[in-house]
Write a protein that holds these residues in place. Sequence first.
Motif, PDB file in Angstrom:
ATOM      1  N   LEU A 247      68.284  -5.369 -41.551  1.00  0.00           N
ATOM      2  CA  LEU A 247      67.297  -4.525 -42.206  1.00  0.00           C
ATOM      3  C   LEU A 247      65.988  -4.542 -41.416  1.00  0.00           C
ATOM      4  O   LEU A 247      65.698  -5.508 -40.705  1.00  0.00           O
ATOM      5  CB  LEU A 247      67.023  -5.009 -43.636  1.00  0.00           C
TER       6      LEU A 247
ATOM      7  N   VAL B 263      71.256   5.952 -50.251  1.00  0.00           N
ATOM      8  CA  VAL B 263      71.534   5.971 -48.818  1.00  0.00           C
ATOM      9  C   VAL B 263      71.502   7.382 -48.243  1.00  0.00           C
ATOM     10  O   VAL B 263      70.989   7.608 -47.143  1.00  0.00           O
ATOM     11  CB  VAL B 263      72.881   5.282 -48.536  1.00  0.00           C
TER      12      VAL B 263
ATOM     13  N   TYR C 291      65.583   4.841 -46.911  1.00  0.00           N
ATOM     14  CA  TYR C 291      66.705   3.932 -46.688  1.00  0.00           C
ATOM     15  C   TYR C 291      67.302   4.099 -45.294  1.00  0.00           C
ATOM     16  O   TYR C 291      67.975   3.201 -44.797  1.00  0.00           O
ATOM     17  CB  TYR C 291      67.755   4.118 -47.781  1.00  0.00           C
ATOM     18  N   ARG C 292      67.046   5.217 -44.642  1.00  0.00           N
ATOM     19  CA  ARG C 292      67.440   5.355 -43.243  1.00  0.00           C
ATOM     20  C   ARG C 292      66.603   4.421 -42.368  1.00  0.00           C
ATOM     21  O   ARG C 292      67.064   3.911 -41.350  1.00  0.00           O
ATOM     22  CB  ARG C 292      67.267   6.799 -42.771  1.00  0.00           C
ATOM     23  N   ASP C 293      65.352   4.224 -42.761  1.00  0.00           N
ATOM     24  CA  ASP C 293      64.490   3.312 -42.019  1.00  0.00           C
ATOM     25  C   ASP C 293      64.800   1.856 -42.352  1.00  0.00           C
ATOM     26  O   ASP C 293      64.663   0.981 -41.495  1.00  0.00           O
ATOM     27  CB  ASP C 293      63.017   3.607 -42.343  1.00  0.00           C
TER      28      ASP C 293
ATOM     29  N   PHE D  77      67.786   0.374 -43.237  1.00  0.00           N
ATOM     30  CA  PHE D  77      69.021  -0.132 -42.636  1.00  0.00           C
ATOM     31  C   PHE D  77      69.013   0.150 -41.136  1.00  0.00           C
ATOM     32  O   PHE D  77      68.969   1.302 -40.717  1.00  0.00           O
ATOM     33  CB  PHE D  77      70.241   0.506 -43.302  1.00  0.00           C
TER      34      PHE D  77
ATOM     35  N   GLN E  11      74.042  -7.932 -42.530  1.00  0.00           N
ATOM     36  CA  GLN E  11      73.302  -6.725 -42.893  1.00  0.00           C
ATOM     37  C   GLN E  11      71.934  -6.810 -42.245  1.00  0.00           C
ATOM     38  O   GLN E  11      71.122  -7.667 -42.604  1.00  0.00           O
ATOM     39  CB  GLN E  11      73.171  -6.602 -44.409  1.00  0.00           C
TER      40      GLN E  11
ATOM     41  N   LYS F 122      76.169   1.396 -42.749  1.00  0.00           N
ATOM     42  CA  LYS F 122      75.946   1.234 -44.188  1.00  0.00           C
ATOM     43  C   LYS F 122      76.469   2.449 -44.956  1.00  0.00           C
ATOM     44  O   LYS F 122      77.152   2.307 -45.980  1.00  0.00           O
ATOM     45  CB  LYS F 122      74.458   1.038 -44.472  1.00  0.00           C
ATOM     46  N   ALA F 123      76.184   3.643 -44.456  1.00  0.00           N
ATOM     47  CA  ALA F 123      76.623   4.857 -45.135  1.00  0.00           C
ATOM     48  C   ALA F 123      78.146   4.940 -45.182  1.00  0.00           C
ATOM     49  O   ALA F 123      78.730   5.304 -46.216  1.00  0.00           O
ATOM     50  CB  ALA F 123      76.044   6.080 -44.436  1.00  0.00           C
TER      51      ALA F 123
ATOM     52  N   ASP G 280      71.397  -0.228 -38.928  1.00  0.00           N
ATOM     53  CA  ASP G 280      72.578   0.593 -38.610  1.00  0.00           C
ATOM     54  C   ASP G 280      72.911   1.410 -39.854  1.00  0.00           C
ATOM     55  O   ASP G 280      73.818   1.082 -40.620  1.00  0.00           O
ATOM     56  CB  ASP G 280      73.750  -0.303 -38.206  1.00  0.00           C
ATOM     57  N   TRP G 281      72.153   2.501 -40.029  1.00  0.00           N
ATOM     58  CA  TRP G 281      72.327   3.316 -41.231  1.00  0.00           C
ATOM     59  C   TRP G 281      73.730   3.902 -41.302  1.00  0.00           C
ATOM     60  O   TRP G 281      74.326   3.968 -42.378  1.00  0.00           O
ATOM     61  CB  TRP G 281      71.302   4.443 -41.259  1.00  0.00           C
ATOM     62  N   GLU G 282      74.279   4.332 -40.174  1.00  0.00           N
ATOM     63  CA  GLU G 282      75.602   4.950 -40.157  1.00  0.00           C
ATOM     64  C   GLU G 282      76.652   3.995 -40.700  1.00  0.00           C
ATOM     65  O   GLU G 282      77.533   4.387 -41.470  1.00  0.00           O
ATOM     66  CB  GLU G 282      75.952   5.373 -38.727  1.00  0.00           C
TER      67      GLU G 282
END
Length: 306
Positions: free
Chosen positions: A243, A173, A179-181, A183, A241, A189-190, A185-187
């Motif tokens: 994606l 992550v 993996y930023r692309d 997810f 989730q 998930k992180a 909502d990457w924030e």
Amino acid sequence: MDEYPEPVHEPAANSLDPRAELSEFLRTRRARLKPEDVGLRDFGRYRRVPGLRREELAQLAGVSVAYYTRLEQGNGRHVSAEVLDAIARALRLSDAEHAHLTHLAKPKQKKKPAVRAQQVRGPLRTLLDTMDGVPALLVGRRSDILAWNRMAAAVFGDWAELPAHERNWARLVFLRPEYRDLFVDWEHKANNVVAQLRMDAGSHPDDPRLSALVGELSVKSEEFRRMWATHDVKDKCHGIQRLHHPLVGELDLHPESFHLADDHEQTLATYHADPGSPSAEALRLLASWGTDATRAGAGMPPARTA
């Protein structure tokens, strides 16, 4: 599934300091509460720090200010479960936060650091392979990805193409741009990855591999440093989730997690779509495309050739 060795992280010189972790956790939980949140009057006096004062928290928990101050300074060796329960209620901790507080204040005495290899039972690998059409994986300590099925590779990328030590959710992550692309909502998930890693740190502060992982991520990722400093904790979660898959586009999946009965540190994670939904059709297409879908998951690089 083939047998995947446990990822190896280089041990750090020092393990995490449980006293410092306890101190910072209590301080950050106290800082997020205002007097009006807990039924106290705020007379408008100047506050040097955000949130409740120590004396206000001690009053709510029914302990002396001196006692709570010692605890927040990391001196919780002889604190009782009843006092921890009272402080957890006063701080309005979640179940996961309450468990984390207990781990920090009353750590289990261990003769050795928690560095034993994480083993995956053969029947579990068989179970993963038989879950056709549902992405499923087994996650262990430190967010290590221990085993997975074909559908998980089709959705998230073929982790078999990565070195063993890279098969780790925190590394993926924070250190792999694809993996930023993936997810949407990457924030979010992180934050979940960091919060779950915090839970591990509370249970295993003497794990040198975990300390090394945290140290490396802290050096390489400013975002990880920021999230780690919040001291938020969370157990495995559920919900939606979202994606963005390079082959089938948007996927809305429901993650579900199940702790193993014989090893609470290993979690079976599955991702399913609502029956009849576009996401369900997308998963069906990924399943039918086989190896091509596996190569495309998360935009992973093509297979290495000899």
